[in-house]
Design an enzyme around this catalytic site. Structure first.
Site, short mmCIF file in Angstrom:
data_model
loop_
_atom_site.label_atom_id
_atom_site.label_comp_id
_atom_site.label_asym_id
_atom_site.label_seq_id
_atom_site.Cartn_x
_atom_site.Cartn_y
_atom_site.Cartn_z
N ASP A 27 0.97 -1.28 -0.02
CA ASP A 27 -0.11 0.00 0.09
C ASP A 27 0.98 0.93 0.01
O ASP A 27 2.17 1.20 0.43
CB ASP A 27 -0.87 0.17 1.20
CG ASP A 27 -1.90 1.32 1.24
OD1 ASP A 27 -2.38 1.67 0.11
OD2 ASP A 27 -1.92 1.85 2.35
N SER A 28 0.35 2.32 -0.39
CA SER A 28 1.02 3.70 -0.62
C SER A 28 1.38 3.73 1.33
O SER A 28 2.25 4.76 1.12
CB SER A 28 0.25 4.74 -0.95
OG SER A 28 -1.03 4.81 -0.08
N TYR A 59 -0.70 8.60 -2.70
CA TYR A 59 -0.79 8.40 -3.97
C TYR A 59 -1.95 9.00 -4.74
O TYR A 59 -1.92 9.09 -6.03
CB TYR A 59 -0.81 6.85 -4.48
CG TYR A 59 0.47 6.10 -4.13
CD1 TYR A 59 1.65 6.42 -3.54
CD2 TYR A 59 0.38 4.71 -4.91
CE1 TYR A 59 2.85 5.69 -3.49
CE2 TYR A 59 1.73 4.04 -4.64
CZ TYR A 59 2.91 4.55 -4.22
OH TYR A 59 4.05 3.83 -3.84
N GLY A 60 -3.19 9.04 -3.76
CA GLY A 60 -4.23 9.35 -4.59
C GLY A 60 -4.50 10.66 -5.28
O GLY A 60 -5.59 10.87 -6.16
N CYS A 90 -4.45 -1.44 -2.09
CA CYS A 90 -4.48 -0.15 -2.40
C CYS A 90 -5.24 -0.09 -3.49
O CYS A 90 -5.04 -0.36 -4.56
CB CYS A 90 -2.91 0.67 -2.74
SG CYS A 90 -3.20 2.18 -3.15
N ASN A 91 -6.30 0.99 -3.49
CA ASN A 91 -7.44 0.95 -4.54
C ASN A 91 -6.80 1.90 -5.62
O ASN A 91 -7.08 1.76 -6.86
CB ASN A 91 -8.74 1.68 -4.01
CG ASN A 91 -9.59 0.73 -3.23
OD1 ASN A 91 -10.29 0.06 -3.93
ND2 ASN A 91 -9.06 0.70 -1.89
N THR A 92 -6.01 3.05 -5.17
CA THR A 92 -5.46 3.95 -6.31
C THR A 92 -4.44 3.15 -7.06
O THR A 92 -4.43 3.37 -8.21
CB THR A 92 -4.68 5.14 -5.49
OG1 THR A 92 -5.80 5.67 -4.72
CG2 THR A 92 -4.49 6.16 -6.61
N GLU A 175 -2.92 9.44 7.79
CA GLU A 175 -1.31 9.12 7.53
C GLU A 175 -0.58 10.09 8.67
O GLU A 175 0.43 9.52 9.26
CB GLU A 175 -0.75 9.51 6.09
CG GLU A 175 -0.84 8.50 5.19
CD GLU A 175 -0.06 7.12 5.23
OE1 GLU A 175 0.91 7.17 5.62
OE2 GLU A 175 -0.63 6.17 4.97
N CYS A 209 -11.05 2.85 -0.58
CA CYS A 209 -9.67 3.32 -0.26
C CYS A 209 -9.38 2.47 0.94
O CYS A 209 -10.12 2.34 2.15
CB CYS A 209 -9.53 4.79 0.15
SG CYS A 209 -8.00 5.20 0.83
N THR A 210 -8.12 1.81 1.08
CA THR A 210 -7.73 0.96 2.22
C THR A 210 -7.55 1.51 3.48
O THR A 210 -7.70 1.04 4.73
CB THR A 210 -6.61 0.01 1.82
OG1 THR A 210 -5.49 0.57 1.32
CG2 THR A 210 -7.26 -1.13 0.79
N HIS A 211 -7.33 3.03 3.27
CA HIS A 211 -7.03 3.73 4.72
C HIS A 211 -8.48 3.88 5.35
O HIS A 211 -8.48 4.15 6.57
CB HIS A 211 -6.61 4.98 4.47
CG HIS A 211 -5.18 5.05 3.97
ND1 HIS A 211 -4.58 4.47 2.94
CD2 HIS A 211 -4.19 5.58 4.66
CE1 HIS A 211 -3.06 4.63 3.01
NE2 HIS A 211 -3.00 5.35 4.03
#
Ligand code: DGL
Length: 291
Positions: A27-28, A59-60, A90-92, A175, A209-211
């Site tokens: 993931d980012s 990254y988004g 990570c979806n992005t 983040e 979004c995995t966040h």
């Protein structure tokens, strides 16, 4: 343009490798931890390497080319560490890099390795969840602009209307561990209300979004009780389990040992302390320089 990145650098996968290794989860930043945790519940027997590109997150808001380049670098890092199977948690990255990596890079790097994403399994699962056939998507700017979710949903499910809301501030807030603040609440509420205002018939909201599961309770608090909130962790874990059952040749290349290594491109101390909060347990992290 994209080809430049492929020929830019020779990614040598060590031939001395045994052709087996841990499952790579990328993931980012911290978001993929929400996927890793669910995968480990379903598949505790395997070894895992988690790679968070925290130094370059988010990254988004980045362009297609940059997300692709960064994602490929991280995938290659995981390959060099022996991973035969990598999940882009990570979806992005799944929206902007997965297809190119699968179709152009993997045949050159090693056709026997696999890279999987999180969008397809989510789309497969979500069709059965909506009664009104109106779905909302909360995601990064990159994922929304890629149009990946509406396109994939249209392929699999007839007559489902998807309304998307980009939430550019959510990942930076998470983040920076600022998501449990009044300021964060303001933006969470604003984006959720925008989404519902665009389509009041929405009965299912996907966290694309995995966040976002890390702020799941806050998001839920601004949704009517009748609206179902869908996180990807369990869906992706189930889909990976199915995949490994259908592909025993890949399952046999994933080492068994129940270990996890956490790698970050940023400060180890920052990663370990934030990840420990997110995971609710102490973890040890290692720094990695890409390339
Ligand atoms: N977890 C990533 C996703 O699922 C966040 C992307 C970002 O870094 O902005 O899209």
């Amino acid at each position: 343009m994209i080809d430049e990145y492929i020929s830019d650098k020779t990614y040598s996968v060590p031939l001395q490798g045994l052709g087996v290794g841990p499952i790579g989860i990328f993931d980012s930043g911290y978001g993929g931890l929400t996927i890793l945790e669910k995968i480990r519940i379903e598949l505790p027997q395997y070894d895992y390497i988690y790679l968070g590109d925290n130094a370059r997150t988010p990254y988004g808001t980045r362009s297609f080319d940059v997300v692709y380049k960064f994602t490929l670098e991280c995938v290659n890092q995981l390959f060099e560490m022996g991973c035969q199977l990598v999940v882009l948690a990570c979806n992005t990255a799944s929206a902007k890099a997965l297809r190119t990596i699968q179709q152009k890079d993997l045949p050159l790097i090693d056709p026997n390795r696999r890279v999987l994403g999180v969008i397809r399994p989510t789309v497969e699962a979500v069709g059965a969840m909506t009664k009104t056939k109106h779905i909302g998507l909360l995601a990064t700017v990159g994922t929304v602009q890629s149009n990946s979710y509406p396109l994939e949903i249209a392929k699999l499910h007839e007559n489902i209307v998807v309304t998307s809301e980009a939430c550019p501030l959510w990942v930076p807030l998470i983040e920076n561990n600022e998501h449990n603040t009044e300021g964060a609440d303001y933006f969470i509420r604003k984006n959720v209300e925008n989404l519902l205002a665009c389509d009041p018939q929405i009965d299912t909201v996907m966290l694309g979004c995995t966040h976002y599961p890390l702020i799941g309770e806050q998001i839920q608090s601004y949704l009517p009780e009748s609206v179902k909130l869908v996180s990807q962790g369990e869906i992706v874990a189930q889909s990976l389990t199915d995949y490994l059952q259908r592909h025993p040749e890949m399952a046999s290349k994933c080492t068994l040992g129940s270990s996890v290594r956490y790698l970050t491109t940023e400060s180890v101390a920052k990663f370990a302390s934030s990840a420990s909060i997110f995971l609710n347990k102490e973890i040890h992290a290692e720094h990695i320089d890409l390339g």
